[in-house]
Each structure stands twice: as structure tokens, then as C-alpha cells.
Design an enzyme around this catalytic site. Structure first.
Site, PDB file in Angstrom:
ATOM      1  N   PHE A  48       0.838  -1.204   0.000  1.00 60.11           N
ATOM      2  CA  PHE A  48       0.000   0.000   0.000  1.00 60.11           C
ATOM      3  C   PHE A  48       0.874   1.255   0.000  1.00 60.11           C
ATOM      4  O   PHE A  48       0.708   2.141   0.830  1.00 60.11           O
ATOM      5  CB  PHE A  48      -0.993   0.002   1.175  1.00 60.11           C
ATOM      6  CG  PHE A  48      -1.962  -1.142   1.106  1.00 60.11           C
ATOM      7  CD1 PHE A  48      -3.135  -1.032   0.373  1.00 60.11           C
ATOM      8  CD2 PHE A  48      -1.682  -2.344   1.747  1.00 60.11           C
ATOM      9  CE1 PHE A  48      -4.018  -2.103   0.285  1.00 60.11           C
ATOM     10  CE2 PHE A  48      -2.554  -3.417   1.665  1.00 60.11           C
ATOM     11  CZ  PHE A  48      -3.724  -3.295   0.937  1.00 60.11           C
ATOM     12  N   HIS A  49       1.830   1.271  -0.912  1.00 59.37           N
ATOM     13  CA  HIS A  49       2.663   2.453  -1.065  1.00 59.37           C
ATOM     14  C   HIS A  49       3.304   2.447  -2.458  1.00 59.37           C
ATOM     15  O   HIS A  49       3.273   1.434  -3.159  1.00 59.37           O
ATOM     16  CB  HIS A  49       3.738   2.527   0.036  1.00 59.37           C
ATOM     17  CG  HIS A  49       4.737   1.405   0.004  1.00 59.37           C
ATOM     18  ND1 HIS A  49       4.720   0.351   0.891  1.00 59.37           N
ATOM     19  CD2 HIS A  49       5.785   1.163  -0.815  1.00 59.37           C
ATOM     20  CE1 HIS A  49       5.705  -0.482   0.618  1.00 59.37           C
ATOM     21  NE2 HIS A  49       6.374  -0.014  -0.414  1.00 59.37           N
ATOM     22  N   ALA A  50       3.867   3.589  -2.809  1.00 62.57           N
ATOM     23  CA  ALA A  50       4.691   3.711  -4.015  1.00 62.57           C
ATOM     24  C   ALA A  50       6.007   4.347  -3.588  1.00 62.57           C
ATOM     25  O   ALA A  50       6.135   4.840  -2.460  1.00 62.57           O
ATOM     26  CB  ALA A  50       3.989   4.584  -5.050  1.00 62.57           C
TER      27      ALA A  50
END
Ligand code: TYD
Length: 134
Positions: A48-50
Site C-alpha cells: 500500500f505504497h509507491a
């Protein structure tokens, strides 16, 4: 979105299998960090990240898991289960990992040392960062 895979040579013989991955040869960056996820509960999702600059290659060296990648326009989910196969995750790609089998070990090769300031952990912020209007 077009996913990029690397098929590594499997040095397989009657003793078993061996896969080697070399920086700037088998993958397109210098490996500065290696980490791995294991003992992940089947009901848990991670990621749940970039990343603003980080490049990674994900290899499921044991078991299976789902990787969902999203470039802000399109989203694609693949099941990784082949220890000879690496999935490239470039910068500015939102990732979610889920449905880990009990024996899953997800190995991550990363182009940079750990740096929290390189993370985008909010999806709306990610869309703004890559210039996508909601
Ligand atoms: P986290 O970013 O929550 O994992 P993911 O988003 O992939 O599910 O990382 C879990 C913890 O591990 C967090 O406290 C940061 C730490 N960590 C490091 O210290 N070094 C690293 O290289 C990574 C990837 C995480």
C-alpha cells in the site's frame, strides 16, 4: 499496464536448483538492499505504497502470493510462484501484496537503501504525484 518480468537462468541438476541474480546484468540496477517477507498471514495484505525513486525486483522464492501493481491509470494483479522469475516494480508504481500462501517467501531486490522519505503511503497523494486527476 505492461508488466516487466525477468526470467533468471535456473542451474538445475539432479541435486536441485540454483538461481543467481547479478546487479546490472540480470536486472537493470545495482542491488543496494535485499529484504524478504515471510510468515505473512493469509488474511493480511501489505505494501500500500509507491516509491518516488526506488526500483525493485520481486521474486517469490517459495510459495505463492498476489502482487497488484497500479500506475495511477491501470491496475493489474499477478500471482507470483516461480522462483526463477522476477517482477520489476519501477518508481511511481503503487503496490499491494496479498493472498500469501503459508510457505510464501517474497524476496525483494532494491536499488536503494531504506529511506522513508522515498515512500508515498497515501493513494490520493500518489495519484497527485503521478499527475492523475481523480
Ligand atoms: P513496511 O514498509 O510497513 O512494509 P510493507 O509496506 O512492505 O508492508 O515495513 C515494515 C517495517 O520494516 C517498518 O517498520 C519499516 C521496516 N523496514 C526497514 O527497516 N527496512 C526496510 O528495508 C524495509 C522494507 C522495511
Amino acid at each position: 499496464m505492461k508488466l516487466r518480468y525477468f526470467e533468471f537462468k535456473n542451474h538445475s541438476d539432479d541435486r536441485g536448483s540454483l538461481v543467481a541474480v547479478e546487479s546490472n546484468k540480470d536486472i537493470p540496477f545495482n542491488i543496494k538492499r535485499v529484504y524478504y517477507l515471510f510468515d505473512t498471514d493469509a488474511s493480511c495484505s501489505r505494501g500500500f505504497h509507491a516509491h518516488k525513486t526506488l526500483q525493485q525486483v520481486l521474486i517469490c522464492v517459495s510459495g505463492e502470493c498476489d502482487i497488484c501493481l497500479d500506475d495511477g491509470h491501470e491496475r493489474e494483479t499477478v500471482r507470483l510462484s516461480n522462483p526463477s522469475c522476477g517482477l520489476y516494480v519501477g518508481n511511481n508504481i503503487w503496490r499491494e501484496m496479498s493472498n500469501f500462501s503459508k510457505d510464501a517467501v517474497l524476496l525483494v531486490l532494491a536499488s536503494e537503501l531504506y529511506d522513508e522519505s522515498d515512500y508515498i503511503r497515501n493513494y490520493d497523494e500518489f495519484l497527485r504525484y503521478v499527475g492523475v486527476d481523480k
